[in-house]
Design a protein around this motif. Structure first.
Motif, PDB file in Angstrom:
ATOM      1  N   ASP A 272       0.829  -1.194   0.000  1.00  0.00           N
ATOM      2  CA  ASP A 272       0.000   0.000   0.000  1.00  0.00           C
ATOM      3  C   ASP A 272       0.874   1.258   0.000  1.00  0.00           C
ATOM      4  OD1 ASP A 272      -2.305   1.478   0.043  1.00  0.00           O
ATOM      5  OD2 ASP A 272      -2.495   1.457   2.228  1.00  0.00           O
ATOM      6  N   GLY A 273       0.640   2.138  -0.973  1.00  0.00           N
ATOM      7  CA  GLY A 273       1.376   3.397  -1.050  1.00  0.00           C
ATOM      8  C   GLY A 273       2.692   3.327  -1.781  1.00  0.00           C
ATOM      9  N   ASP A 274       3.190   2.112  -2.090  1.00  0.00           N
ATOM     10  CA  ASP A 274       4.459   1.997  -2.822  1.00  0.00           C
ATOM     11  C   ASP A 274       4.270   2.426  -4.278  1.00  0.00           C
ATOM     12  OD1 ASP A 274       5.642   1.101  -0.592  1.00  0.00           O
ATOM     13  OD2 ASP A 274       5.813  -0.995  -1.203  1.00  0.00           O
ATOM     14  N   ILE A 275       5.233   3.154  -4.801  1.00  0.00           N
ATOM     15  CA  ILE A 275       5.197   3.569  -6.203  1.00  0.00           C
ATOM     16  C   ILE A 275       6.214   2.745  -6.978  1.00  0.00           C
ATOM     17  CG2 ILE A 275       5.581   5.473  -7.819  1.00  0.00           C
ATOM     18  CD1 ILE A 275       4.712   7.391  -5.629  1.00  0.00           C
ATOM     19  N   THR A 276       5.763   2.064  -8.018  1.00  0.00           N
ATOM     20  CA  THR A 276       6.653   1.254  -8.850  1.00  0.00           C
ATOM     21  C   THR A 276       6.719   1.848 -10.249  1.00  0.00           C
ATOM     22  OG1 THR A 276       4.827  -0.217  -9.463  1.00  0.00           O
ATOM     23  CG2 THR A 276       6.133  -0.832  -7.548  1.00  0.00           C
ATOM     24  N   ARG A 277       7.898   1.722 -10.873  1.00  0.00           N
ATOM     25  CA  ARG A 277       8.091   2.269 -12.207  1.00  0.00           C
ATOM     26  C   ARG A 277       8.738   1.213 -13.099  1.00  0.00           C
ATOM     27  NH1 ARG A 277       8.903   6.715  -8.818  1.00  0.00           N
ATOM     28  NH2 ARG A 277       7.638   8.543  -9.370  1.00  0.00           N
ATOM     29  N   HIS A 278       8.199   1.028 -14.292  1.00  0.00           N
ATOM     30  CA  HIS A 278       8.729   0.059 -15.247  1.00  0.00           C
ATOM     31  C   HIS A 278       8.586   0.631 -16.652  1.00  0.00           C
ATOM     32  CE1 HIS A 278       8.368  -2.776 -11.905  1.00  0.00           C
ATOM     33  NE2 HIS A 278       7.103  -2.381 -11.783  1.00  0.00           N
ATOM     34  N   ILE A 279       9.373   0.103 -17.558  1.00  0.00           N
ATOM     35  CA  ILE A 279       9.183   0.391 -18.988  1.00  0.00           C
ATOM     36  C   ILE A 279       8.559  -0.852 -19.604  1.00  0.00           C
ATOM     37  CG2 ILE A 279      10.322   0.873 -21.179  1.00  0.00           C
ATOM     38  CD1 ILE A 279      12.408   2.463 -19.637  1.00  0.00           C
ATOM     39  N   ILE A 280       7.344  -0.726 -20.132  1.00  0.00           N
ATOM     40  CA  ILE A 280       6.561  -1.874 -20.598  1.00  0.00           C
ATOM     41  C   ILE A 280       6.097  -1.612 -22.030  1.00  0.00           C
ATOM     42  CG2 ILE A 280       4.523  -3.314 -20.153  1.00  0.00           C
ATOM     43  CD1 ILE A 280       4.693  -2.360 -17.233  1.00  0.00           C
ATOM     44  N   ARG A 281       6.148  -2.670 -22.830  1.00  0.00           N
ATOM     45  CA  ARG A 281       5.651  -2.562 -24.208  1.00  0.00           C
ATOM     46  C   ARG A 281       4.158  -2.901 -24.252  1.00  0.00           C
ATOM     47  NH1 ARG A 281       9.902  -6.372 -27.157  1.00  0.00           N
ATOM     48  NH2 ARG A 281       9.843  -7.313 -25.066  1.00  0.00           N
ATOM     49  N   PHE A 282       3.364  -1.960 -24.778  1.00  0.00           N
ATOM     50  CA  PHE A 282       1.929  -2.159 -24.954  1.00  0.00           C
ATOM     51  C   PHE A 282       1.625  -2.270 -26.454  1.00  0.00           C
ATOM     52  CE2 PHE A 282       1.908  -0.765 -20.640  1.00  0.00           C
ATOM     53  CZ  PHE A 282       0.730  -1.261 -20.080  1.00  0.00           C
ATOM     54  N   ARG A 283       0.676  -3.129 -26.767  1.00  0.00           N
ATOM     55  CA  ARG A 283       0.329  -3.383 -28.181  1.00  0.00           C
ATOM     56  C   ARG A 283      -0.655  -2.333 -28.683  1.00  0.00           C
ATOM     57  NH1 ARG A 283      -3.620  -6.725 -30.210  1.00  0.00           N
ATOM     58  NH2 ARG A 283      -3.913  -7.666 -28.152  1.00  0.00           N
ATOM     59  N   HIS A 284      -0.274  -1.696 -29.770  1.00  0.00           N
ATOM     60  CA  HIS A 284      -1.178  -0.767 -30.456  1.00  0.00           C
ATOM     61  C   HIS A 284      -2.268  -1.577 -31.149  1.00  0.00           C
ATOM     62  CE1 HIS A 284      -2.578   2.361 -33.258  1.00  0.00           C
ATOM     63  NE2 HIS A 284      -1.986   3.241 -32.435  1.00  0.00           N
ATOM     64  N   LYS A 285      -3.386  -0.947 -31.391  1.00  0.00           N
ATOM     65  CA  LYS A 285      -4.504  -1.666 -32.001  1.00  0.00           C
ATOM     66  C   LYS A 285      -4.142  -2.194 -33.386  1.00  0.00           C
ATOM     67  CE  LYS A 285      -9.488  -1.337 -32.696  1.00  0.00           C
ATOM     68  NZ  LYS A 285     -10.702  -0.491 -32.597  1.00  0.00           N
ATOM     69  N   ASN A 286      -3.215  -1.533 -34.088  1.00  0.00           N
ATOM     70  CA  ASN A 286      -2.836  -2.000 -35.426  1.00  0.00           C
ATOM     71  C   ASN A 286      -1.739  -3.061 -35.394  1.00  0.00           C
ATOM     72  OD1 ASN A 286      -0.475  -0.616 -34.923  1.00  0.00           O
ATOM     73  ND2 ASN A 286      -0.934   1.104 -36.290  1.00  0.00           N
ATOM     74  N   GLY A 287      -1.269  -3.468 -34.173  1.00  0.00           N
ATOM     75  CA  GLY A 287      -0.355  -4.594 -34.070  1.00  0.00           C
ATOM     76  C   GLY A 287       1.041  -4.265 -33.611  1.00  0.00           C
ATOM     77  N   HIS A 288       1.582  -3.079 -33.851  1.00  0.00           N
ATOM     78  CA  HIS A 288       2.936  -2.770 -33.413  1.00  0.00           C
ATOM     79  C   HIS A 288       2.937  -2.409 -31.919  1.00  0.00           C
ATOM     80  CE1 HIS A 288       1.515   1.382 -34.123  1.00  0.00           C
ATOM     81  NE2 HIS A 288       2.437   1.731 -33.235  1.00  0.00           N
ATOM     82  N   TYR A 289       4.146  -2.397 -31.325  1.00  0.00           N
ATOM     83  CA  TYR A 289       4.260  -2.175 -29.883  1.00  0.00           C
ATOM     84  C   TYR A 289       4.798  -0.781 -29.590  1.00  0.00           C
ATOM     85  CZ  TYR A 289       3.074  -6.948 -28.726  1.00  0.00           C
ATOM     86  OH  TYR A 289       2.389  -8.125 -28.554  1.00  0.00           O
ATOM     87  N   VAL A 290       4.278  -0.206 -28.532  1.00  0.00           N
ATOM     88  CA  VAL A 290       4.665   1.124 -28.081  1.00  0.00           C
ATOM     89  C   VAL A 290       5.289   1.011 -26.688  1.00  0.00           C
ATOM     90  CG1 VAL A 290       3.847   3.445 -27.493  1.00  0.00           C
ATOM     91  CG2 VAL A 290       2.808   2.201 -29.410  1.00  0.00           C
ATOM     92  N   HIS A 291       6.444   1.613 -26.478  1.00  0.00           N
ATOM     93  CA  HIS A 291       7.099   1.601 -25.165  1.00  0.00           C
ATOM     94  C   HIS A 291       6.496   2.699 -24.281  1.00  0.00           C
ATOM     95  CE1 HIS A 291      10.122  -0.679 -27.424  1.00  0.00           C
ATOM     96  NE2 HIS A 291      10.527  -1.145 -26.261  1.00  0.00           N
TER      97      HIS A 291
END
Length: 798
Positions: free
Chosen positions: A478-497
């Motif tokens: 509770d209250g901890d802040i975490t930070r990551h760099i994650i790749r999310f998939r765009h609706k057209n198929g390519h990935y966005v960091h």
């Protein structure tokens, strides 16, 4: 008759008329630690250690008189015996009888014990198996307002209702059955008043293990229990108030709670007045909050008492708190110069504080004719601590209640923030589904709000990062802040960091998240990094070729110069055998140096291409290391360096490549010799464990700076990078050593301090080869000299 004497617990000793001991009963023998054979025929002087020769005459004079005699045990311990002297016949001869008991060391009386028990605050009593009272002290009698004579011989049924009597009987039976003491919390109703007592009951038995009685003590814990329950109640109230949806109205009445506690304190302490003064940090003073009984008179018309915290805790007034003061001292106490103290005999101030926060003061007062029955200072400090917890809980509860009333306004503000935020803001539940998203999610990833809300978040997270994404979220506190760099998939198929930040809010079971599109930034950083790596690689190549050119040029120049010098001497017919030998040694040393450099380069290249192999066999690694250490003794002697070899085992067979082990050792030893000054030390130490053999090479040389320790095992890494170096070298030797150790399954590390020396330590796992290859099990001592010459070829004598 003797058997009767031996059964008597009193001490009996019989003397002849000459003072010799002719009998001693078993009780005295046991006490003096003598056997009958040891003590018979001894003179009484030897047992009493008396310096008077006429002891027997004095004993005869003291016939029928009581006297204390000093006896000594066999181990010289003093035993004082209160004795009676009698002259009687023993075995038909006139003898001296000494009959007595050891002097009792107890100096107290039953009257003293009763005085002690009657003057303690805790109730004490004794009952038999049936619950009949055999003894009760004054504190116990005062509970029922009865005399001791009224209590002794009575039963619990005289004072309590059936349900309480049954509970007491169950407790007594449990103690008797277990034959061990136990502590109980007991509720008692006396004269319609409810009291809580913590009682300790213990069954006692005689030496024959027959039950005697139950001894017990009981302490009134009504006040402590009431305060503890109020602490728990207010804590629960605070926790309940943390949920805005469950709050209908706020009902924590601090005045009522503290008034109830104050009444309990008055009942417990028998004080005549009590007040609770709360500290106002803004006004810097005390405000009367609770006034009970006579406190109304003493604090009449007083609304505020100026008082700074630093004064309360100052050395002048610090000792005036948390203790009781008599009439003559009251006027000197803080705050009492503004309070009416007429008619007071005793008063006390107790600080209410928690975690170094001053909250207020509790005052107790006793009028003339009344005085504190017991010193309750420590108890009152404990109660004040609990009261501080109650006040803090109620204040927190009020604060939480007020803050939760603002929650609905905050939710509206959050909606507005989500609309205008440039980041991708969202709320994600513990189930992994989006609960709320900002419009920018559609702009960056192409998914509409209803699409995102209908699917779990890891559906659009890159498969390689989805599992880590779930694990990271499951560990959030509770209250901890975490930070990551994650790749999310765009609706057209390519990935966005996305640079993803989240904070878990436990009472809502959601993650509040914010993310930024950093895809372009990462591409720029990647290009920048590639450029920097290319530049660095070019620098390394240039340094390498420059270093190699220097390493080849120096010995070649020496070889050419030496050959020219020899030819010149030949032409002038000035050829001297000693000079020729000297020149040939230069040629040999620099030839070895070139050979060493070429060998290292070839071996490193083989290791890079994976064609370098160990030729392992079962070897006595202790002998291998000892032989190569001994072989460098001439070099250390020439450089005036002390060489020490030590091992905790004499023989240890393991599978290894002896040539590569020698090469490791020669490289480490040559480095140690290079950088160790005259009269320094080089220590080679071997320690064997159950799994590994650990070898260390320690020197007292120049040492290695801390910022260089991480690079010395890198290829071409050197501590001294200047051209004017103390010793020559390509900088690839330790890299080669590291590779050879790791090929054996071991590790190498270094510790060092500048101007104190360095210590290289590596380990080789202990294992045996099933079929020992004897092809390489030959005597290597004949090659040691040549190998040393090659490895030490870059060490020049001055």
């Amino acid at each position: 008759m003797l058997s009767i004497y031996n059964k008597i617990s009193d001490y009996i000793i019989v003397l002849s008329c000459t003072g010799k001991i002719i009998f001693c009963n078993e009780s005295l023998l046991k006490r003096l630690n003598y056997n009958i054979g040891d003590i018979l025929d001894l003179n009484i002087l030897e047992v009493t250690k008396s310096k008077e020769n006429n002891v027997k005459d004095r004993l005869i004079e003291l016939e029928e008189m009581n006297i204390t005699l000093d006896f000594y045990t066999k181990s010289n311990e003093l035993v004082k015996i209160n004795s009676n002297i009698i002259i009687e016949y023993f075995n038909n001869e006139k003898s001296i009888f000494i009959i007595g008991k050891e002097v009792d060391s107890k100096s107290y009386t039953m009257e003293m014990l009763e005085d002690l028990l009657d003057n303690i605050k805790i109730a004490a009593f004794i009952t038999n198996e049936d619950g009949k009272y055999l003894y009760a002290n004054k504190s116990f009698n005062d509970i029922f307002n009865l005399t001791r004579e009224d209590i002794i011989g009575s039963y619990n049924s005289y004072y309590f209702k059936d349900e309480i009597c049954k509970e007491i009987e169950v407790n007594n039976r449990e103690v008797l059955n277990n034959k061990s003491p136990k502590i109980f919390n007991q509720k008692l109703v006396v004269n319609e008043n409810v009291h809580w007592y913590k009682s300790y009951k213990c069954p006692l038995y005689d030496k024959n293990n027959r039950f005697k009685y139950i001894v017990a003590i009981a302490e009134n814990i009504s006040l402590a229990k009431a305060v503890s329950e109020e602490v728990y109640k207010n804590f629960n109230r605070t926790m309940t108030n943390s949920d805005y949806n469950d709050i209908k109205h706020h009902n924590a009445d601090l005045n009522k709670i503290l008034s109830n506690i104050g009444e309990c304190i008055l009942d417990c302490t028998q004080a005549d007045g009590l007040s609770i003064l709360m500290y106002d940090n803004g006004k810097e003073g005390l405000i009367p909050f609770i006034k009970l009984k006579n406190a109304n008179k003493h604090l009449k018309n007083i609304k505020f008492i100026p008082c700074r915290i630093d004064n309360i805790y100052s050395e002048k007034y610090k000792s005036h708190f948390n203790t009781m003061y008599s009439k003559g001292q009251i006027s000197n106490l803080p705050i009492y110069n503004q309070i009416c103290i007429e008619g007071l005999d005793y008063a006390a101030n107790y600080r209410i504080e928690l975690s170094n926060e001053f909250i207020g003061i509790i005052t107790l007062s006793y009028i003339s004719g009344n005085s504190p029955k017991y010193n309750s200072d420590e108890y009152m400090k404990h109660i004040c601590n609990k009261i501080a917890m109650i006040i803090k809980n109620i204040r927190l509860s009020n604060q939480v209640f007020a803050e939760n009333k603002m929650r609905k306004y905050t939710e509206i503000e959050l909606e507005q923030y989500l609309k205008v935020s440039a980041d991708l803001v969202s709320m994600v539940g513990k189930d992994g589904y989006f609960k709320r998203v900002s419009p920018n999610w559609y702009k960056v990833l192409g998914w509409k709000e209803e699409e995102l809300l209908s699917m779990p978040i890891d559906y659009i997270v890159h498969p390689k990062e989805a599992e880590n994404f779930r694990m990271n979220n499951s560990r959030d506190n509770d209250g901890d802040i975490t930070r990551h760099i994650i790749r999310f998939r765009h609706k057209n198929g390519h990935y966005v960091h996305l640079e993803w930040s989240s904070m878990y809010i436990s009472n809502q079971g959601v993650y509040v998240t914010a993310a930024r599109d950093i895809t372009k930034n990462l591409e720029i950083e990647r290009e920048k990094r590639n450029l920097e790596e290319a530049v660095q690689l070019e620098i390394v190549k240039n340094e390498f070729f420059s270093n190699m050119s220097h390493e080849f040029r120096t010995p070649i120049n020496i070889l050419i110069g030496t050959m020219q010098l020899i030819n010149k001497n030949i032409e002038q017919n000035n050829l001297d055998i000693e000079n020729l030998k000297k020149h040939l040694n230069y040629i040999k040393q620099n030839s070895y140096r070139l050979l060493r450099l070429v060998n290292n380069l070839i071996d490193i290249s083989k290791m890079d291409t994976g064609v370098y192999e160990l030729r392992s066999s079962n070897q006595n690694i202790i002998n291998v290391i000892e032989d190569i250490t001994v072989s460098v003794a001439d070099y250390t002697k020439d450089n005036k360096i002390n060489l020490i070899f030590d091992t905790n085992v004499e023989e240890l067979i393991t599978c290894c490549d002896p040539d590569k082990i020698e090469r490791i050792m020669l490289n480490l030893l040559s480095n140690a010799i290079k950088y160790t000054p005259e009269n320094g030390y080089i220590e080679v130490d071997i320690n064997a464990t159950e799994k590994d053999v650990i070898i260390s090479v320690k020197d007292t040389g120049t040492g290695i700076p801390d910022d260089k320790l991480d690079i010395i095992f890198d290829r071409f890494g050197q501590v001294d990078g200047s051209f004017n170096r103390m010793c020559e070298g390509s900088g690839i030797g330790l890299s080669l050593v590291k590779n050879l150790v790791e090929m054996h399954g071991g590790k190498i590390n270094v510790t060092s301090k500048v101007n104190e020396g360095s210590k290289f330590t590596f380990n080789i796992p202990i294992k045996l080869k099933e079929e020992n290859n004897k092809d390489y099990d030959f005597d290597r001592k004949f090659k040691h000299v040549e190998r040393c010459d090659i490895e030490f070829s870059d060490i020049y004598s001055v």
